[in-house]
Design an enzyme around this catalytic site. Structure first.
Site, PDB file in Angstrom:
ATOM      1  N   HIS A 145       3.875  16.313   0.707  1.00  0.00           N
ATOM      2  CA  HIS A 145       3.433  16.665   2.067  1.00  0.00           C
ATOM      3  C   HIS A 145       4.297  17.774   2.646  1.00  0.00           C
ATOM      4  O   HIS A 145       3.807  18.670   3.331  1.00  0.00           O
ATOM      5  CB  HIS A 145       3.487  15.446   2.996  1.00  0.00           C
ATOM      6  CG  HIS A 145       2.326  14.518   2.830  1.00  0.00           C
ATOM      7  ND1 HIS A 145       2.396  13.177   3.151  1.00  0.00           N
ATOM      8  CD2 HIS A 145       1.067  14.719   2.387  1.00  0.00           C
ATOM      9  CE1 HIS A 145       1.237  12.594   2.906  1.00  0.00           C
ATOM     10  NE2 HIS A 145       0.404  13.511   2.435  1.00  0.00           N
TER      11      HIS A 145
ATOM     12  N   HIS B 234       4.297  11.790  -2.491  1.00  0.00           N
ATOM     13  CA  HIS B 234       3.732  12.346  -1.258  1.00  0.00           C
ATOM     14  C   HIS B 234       4.778  12.788  -0.241  1.00  0.00           C
ATOM     15  O   HIS B 234       4.474  13.608   0.614  1.00  0.00           O
ATOM     16  CB  HIS B 234       2.758  11.346  -0.626  1.00  0.00           C
ATOM     17  CG  HIS B 234       1.414  11.331  -1.299  1.00  0.00           C
ATOM     18  ND1 HIS B 234       1.262  11.012  -2.625  1.00  0.00           N
ATOM     19  CD2 HIS B 234       0.162  11.618  -0.834  1.00  0.00           C
ATOM     20  CE1 HIS B 234      -0.023  11.082  -2.947  1.00  0.00           C
ATOM     21  NE2 HIS B 234      -0.710  11.451  -1.888  1.00  0.00           N
TER      22      HIS B 234
ATOM     23  N   ARG C 134       0.817  -1.214   0.000  1.00  0.00           N
ATOM     24  CA  ARG C 134       0.000   0.000   0.000  1.00  0.00           C
ATOM     25  C   ARG C 134       0.857   1.274   0.000  1.00  0.00           C
ATOM     26  O   ARG C 134       0.409   2.325  -0.449  1.00  0.00           O
ATOM     27  CB  ARG C 134      -0.977  -0.014   1.191  1.00  0.00           C
ATOM     28  CG  ARG C 134      -2.048   1.056   1.092  1.00  0.00           C
ATOM     29  CD  ARG C 134      -3.211   0.843   2.068  1.00  0.00           C
ATOM     30  NE  ARG C 134      -4.129   1.976   1.989  1.00  0.00           N
ATOM     31  CZ  ARG C 134      -5.381   1.979   2.425  1.00  0.00           C
ATOM     32  NH1 ARG C 134      -5.892   0.903   2.970  1.00  0.00           N
ATOM     33  NH2 ARG C 134      -6.136   3.051   2.315  1.00  0.00           N
TER      34      ARG C 134
HETATM   35  N1  NAD Z   1      -8.648   8.468   3.317  1.00  0.00           N
HETATM   36  C1  NAD Z   1      -7.779   8.463   2.336  1.00  0.00           C
HETATM   37  O1  NAD Z   1      -7.299   7.415   1.916  1.00  0.00           O
HETATM   38  C2  NAD Z   1      -7.410   9.760   1.702  1.00  0.00           C
HETATM   39  C3  NAD Z   1      -6.686   9.765   0.515  1.00  0.00           C
HETATM   40  C4  NAD Z   1      -6.414  10.984  -0.093  1.00  0.00           C
HETATM   41  C5  NAD Z   1      -6.853  12.167   0.512  1.00  0.00           C
HETATM   42  N2  NAD Z   1      -7.545  12.117   1.682  1.00  0.00           N
HETATM   43  C6  NAD Z   1      -8.031  13.347   2.332  1.00  0.00           C
HETATM   44  O2  NAD Z   1      -8.908  13.992   1.410  1.00  0.00           O
HETATM   45  C7  NAD Z   1      -8.949  15.376   1.733  1.00  0.00           C
HETATM   46  C8  NAD Z   1      -8.941  16.171   0.457  1.00  0.00           C
HETATM   47  O3  NAD Z   1     -10.060  15.816  -0.300  1.00  0.00           O
HETATM   48  P1  NAD Z   1     -10.667  16.801  -1.400  1.00  0.00           P
HETATM   49  O4  NAD Z   1      -9.592  17.288  -2.284  1.00  0.00           O
HETATM   50  O5  NAD Z   1     -11.814  16.097  -2.005  1.00  0.00           O
HETATM   51  O6  NAD Z   1     -11.060  18.075  -0.533  1.00  0.00           O
HETATM   52  P2  NAD Z   1     -12.438  18.673   0.004  1.00  0.00           P
HETATM   53  O7  NAD Z   1     -13.312  17.628   0.536  1.00  0.00           O
HETATM   54  O8  NAD Z   1     -12.065  19.779   0.912  1.00  0.00           O
HETATM   55  O9  NAD Z   1     -13.078  19.279  -1.316  1.00  0.00           O
HETATM   56  C9  NAD Z   1     -12.418  20.314  -1.996  1.00  0.00           C
HETATM   57  C10 NAD Z   1     -13.305  21.550  -2.139  1.00  0.00           C
HETATM   58  O10 NAD Z   1     -14.309  21.284  -3.122  1.00  0.00           O
HETATM   59  C11 NAD Z   1     -15.595  21.554  -2.591  1.00  0.00           C
HETATM   60  N3  NAD Z   1     -16.498  20.613  -3.250  1.00  0.00           N
HETATM   61  C12 NAD Z   1     -16.597  19.288  -3.033  1.00  0.00           C
HETATM   62  N4  NAD Z   1     -17.423  18.732  -3.910  1.00  0.00           N
HETATM   63  C13 NAD Z   1     -17.869  19.715  -4.704  1.00  0.00           C
HETATM   64  C14 NAD Z   1     -18.739  19.759  -5.813  1.00  0.00           C
HETATM   65  N5  NAD Z   1     -19.268  18.652  -6.327  1.00  0.00           N
HETATM   66  N6  NAD Z   1     -18.991  20.959  -6.382  1.00  0.00           N
HETATM   67  C15 NAD Z   1     -18.401  22.083  -5.913  1.00  0.00           C
HETATM   68  N7  NAD Z   1     -17.553  22.108  -4.884  1.00  0.00           N
HETATM   69  C16 NAD Z   1     -17.295  20.932  -4.285  1.00  0.00           C
HETATM   70  C17 NAD Z   1     -15.457  21.391  -1.113  1.00  0.00           C
HETATM   71  O11 NAD Z   1     -16.437  22.120  -0.408  1.00  0.00           O
HETATM   72  C18 NAD Z   1     -14.055  21.959  -0.885  1.00  0.00           C
HETATM   73  O12 NAD Z   1     -14.113  23.360  -0.834  1.00  0.00           O
HETATM   74  C19 NAD Z   1      -7.772  15.641   2.643  1.00  0.00           C
HETATM   75  O13 NAD Z   1      -8.245  15.882   3.950  1.00  0.00           O
HETATM   76  C20 NAD Z   1      -6.965  14.345   2.593  1.00  0.00           C
HETATM   77  O14 NAD Z   1      -6.293  14.084   3.816  1.00  0.00           O
HETATM   78  C21 NAD Z   1      -7.826  10.940   2.277  1.00  0.00           C
HETATM   79 ZN    ZN Z   2      -2.754  12.022  -1.870  1.00  0.00          ZN
END
Ligand code: NAD
Ligand code: ZN
Length: 367
Positions: free
Chosen positions: A253, A249, A242
Site C-alpha cells: 500500500h 499489503h 482476516r
Molecule cells: N473488497 C475487497 O475485499 C477487495 C480486495 C482486493 C481488492 N479490492 C479492490 O479491487 C480493486 C482492484 O480490482 P481490479 O484489479 O480487478 O481492478 P479493475 O476493476 O480496475 O480492473 C482492472 C482493469 O481491467 C479492466 N477489465 C476488467 N475486466 C476485464 C476483462 N475481462 N477484459 C478486459 N479488461 C478488463 C478494467 O476496465 C480495468 O481497466 C481496487 O479498487 C481494490 O481496492 C477489493
Molecule cells: Zn490486495
C-alpha cells in the site's frame, strides 16, 4: 464447473467457477431467488461494457429479467461518493425497489462500487458478483464493499455479502497481460498464507496461468477463493484472523501511495511487498525457503520482485506511517513463518522495515 460455499450462517452464498457460465446466468439468478418483477441494475465499467455487457443483458432479458445498465469510467477514480450518488439517482429513476438486485459485472473496482451501492440503496438490497478479472477472485468474496475518499482508500464502505459469485472463465480471456499477472499476485498470496502445496502448484503451472489456460485458471481461482472463503467464514469482520489476508499489503500500500496509484498496479505492489514480508520472516527465524520460494513463484508469474530504484525510501516509510497498523517505533506485520503459514507480529521494529525496503531495490531477478 466448480462450486464452493462461503459459510456465513444465514448469509452463506455460493461461488460458481466455470467456462461459459454467463450464457446460463438466468438459471443461476432464478435458482437464487433474483426477482424478475423488480428492475435489476447491471453496473459495469467502460472497458468491460464493450466486451461483455450485451451478452449478459440479452441472456437475462431473454429469461424475463428487467435489466437496466449503468457504465462507469474504468479505473479506481470511479470508486467515489459522487459516482455512488449518480448510480443511486439512476436506480431511483429506473424504479429499483427493495426487491431489486444490483449486478457487478467487472473487476474489483466495479465490485466494490456496485456492492456499496447495493449496501446503501434503501438500506441494502441484493447483489450478485460477476467478476471479470483474476484479482476479483479476492475482491468478490468476503463482502467488503467501499468507495474511496480523497484522503483515504476504501474508507467509506460496509460489509455486504453478495447472493452469489458467478465466475465465468471466458470473460477473463480479454484481460490485458499486465492485469493477468497482477491478479495472480493475490492468487499466490492465498497460497502463501494457507497452503504450501498450492504455492508449488502455482509455480509449476505459472506458464499455463499466464496463458489463461481454462483448466489451470479455473483451479487457481477455485483454490484462491477457497482460502479467502475459509478465512472470511472464521472472521467476517476482521477481528483477528482476516488480517492475514494483508500479507504484503503494508509495504504494498505504501508503494502504491508513493507511486501515485498509477505506476504500480495493486498486485505488482503487493508482489514486492510479499518479498519484503518474506525477508522479514527470515529475521524471525523462518527457513530460507520462505524467501526463495516466495520470490521464485512470484517471478514465475511475471511479477516484479524488486523495488524500482527511483522510489524514495523515506517517502515509502512516511506512507507506511500513515498506515493504521503503525504505532510508535514498531509496526504490525503479517510475517511468513513457513510457506503456507503466517503469523501476525505486533511489534516489528520500524528500523528493520526500513532496511528491508532499502534491500528491495537490490533484489536480483526480474524488473
Ligand atoms: N473488497 C475487497 O475485499 C477487495 C480486495 C482486493 C481488492 N479490492 C479492490 O479491487 C480493486 C482492484 O480490482 P481490479 O484489479 O480487478 O481492478 P479493475 O476493476 O480496475 O480492473 C482492472 C482493469 O481491467 C479492466 N477489465 C476488467 N475486466 C476485464 C476483462 N475481462 N477484459 C478486459 N479488461 C478488463 C478494467 O476496465 C480495468 O481497466 C481496487 O479498487 C481494490 O481496492 C477489493
Ligand atoms: Zn490486495
Amino acid at each position: 464447473m466448480r462450486e464452493l460455499t462461503v459459510e456465513l450462517g444465514e448469509r452463506s452464498y455460493p461461488i460458481y467457477i466455470g467456462e461459459g457460465l454467463l450464457k446460463e446466468a438466468s438459471s443461476y439468478f432464478l435458482k437464487h431467488g433474483i426477482s424478475t418483477k423488480s428492475p435489476l441494475m447491471i453496473i459495469t465499467d467502460s472497458h468491460v461494457a464493450g466486451l461483455h455487457l450485451q451478452a449478459l443483458e440479452s441472456e437475462l432479458a431473454g429469461a424475463g429479467f428487467k435489466t437496466v445498465s449503468a457504465v462507469v469510467p474504468s479505473g479506481e477514480s470511479s470508486k467515489s461518493l459522487s459516482m455512488l450518488e449518480s448510480l443511486v439517482t439512476k436506480a431511483l429513476q429506473e424504479g429499483l425497489d427493495r426487491k431489486s438486485t444490483i449486478v457487478a459485472l467487472g473487476g474489483g473496482v466495479v465490485g466494490d462500487l456496485a456492492g456499496y451501492v447495493a449496501a446503501s440503496y434503501m438500506r441494502g438490497i441484493k447483489f450478485v458478483q460477476v467478476p471479470t478479472t483474476i484479482l476479483a477472485h479476492d475482491s468478490s468474496v468476503g463482502g467488503k464493499v467501499a468507495v474511496n475518499h480523497p484522503l483515504a482508500k476504501n474508507i467509506i464502505g460496509a460489509f455486504h455479502q453478495p447472493e452469489m459469485v458467478l465466475y465465468d472463465l471466458h470473460l477473463l480471456q480479454t484481460l490485458p497481460p499486465r492485469e493477468v499477472k497482477a491478479g495472480l499476485s493475490e492468487v499466490v498470496k492465498h497460497g502463501l498464507i494457507w497452503d504450501e502445496t498450492f504455492v508449488d502448484w502455482c509455480e509449476e503451472h505459472a506458464e499455463k496461468l499466464l496463458a489463461l489456460d481454462p483448466d489451470a485458471l479455473g483451479y487457481a481461482l477455485y483454490k484462491g477463493c477457497s482460502v479467502k472463503a475459509a478465512v472470511v467464514s472464521q472472521d467476517e469482520r476482521e477481528n483477528d484472523l482476516r488480517a492475514i489476508l494483508n500479507l504484503g499489503h503494508t509495504i504494498g500500500h505504501a508503494l502504491e501511495a508513493v507511486a501515485g496509484y498509477n505506476e504500480l498496479l495493486h498486485g505488482e505492489a503487493i508482489s514486492i511487498g510479499m518479498i519484503g514480508s518474506a525477508k522479514l520472516g527470515l529475521r524471525y527465524g523462518a527457513p530460507e525457503e520462505v524467501y526463495t520460494v516466495t520470490k521464485r513463484v512470484l517471478a514465475a508469474c511475471g511479477l516484479p520482485v524488486r523495488l524500482p530504484e527511483h522510489f524514495d525510501v523515506d517517502a515509502v516509510m512516511e506512507a507506511m506511517m500513515h498506515d493504521k497498523k503503525f504505532t510508535e517505533g514498531t509496526m504490525v506485520f503479517v510475517v511468513p513463518t513457513a510457506i503456507g503459514k503466517v503469523e501476525i507480529k505486533p511489534d516489528v521494529q520500524v528500523a528493520w522495515v526500513r532496511e528491508i525496503v532499502e534491500q528491495l531495490k537490490q533484489e536480483g531477478g526480474q524488473r
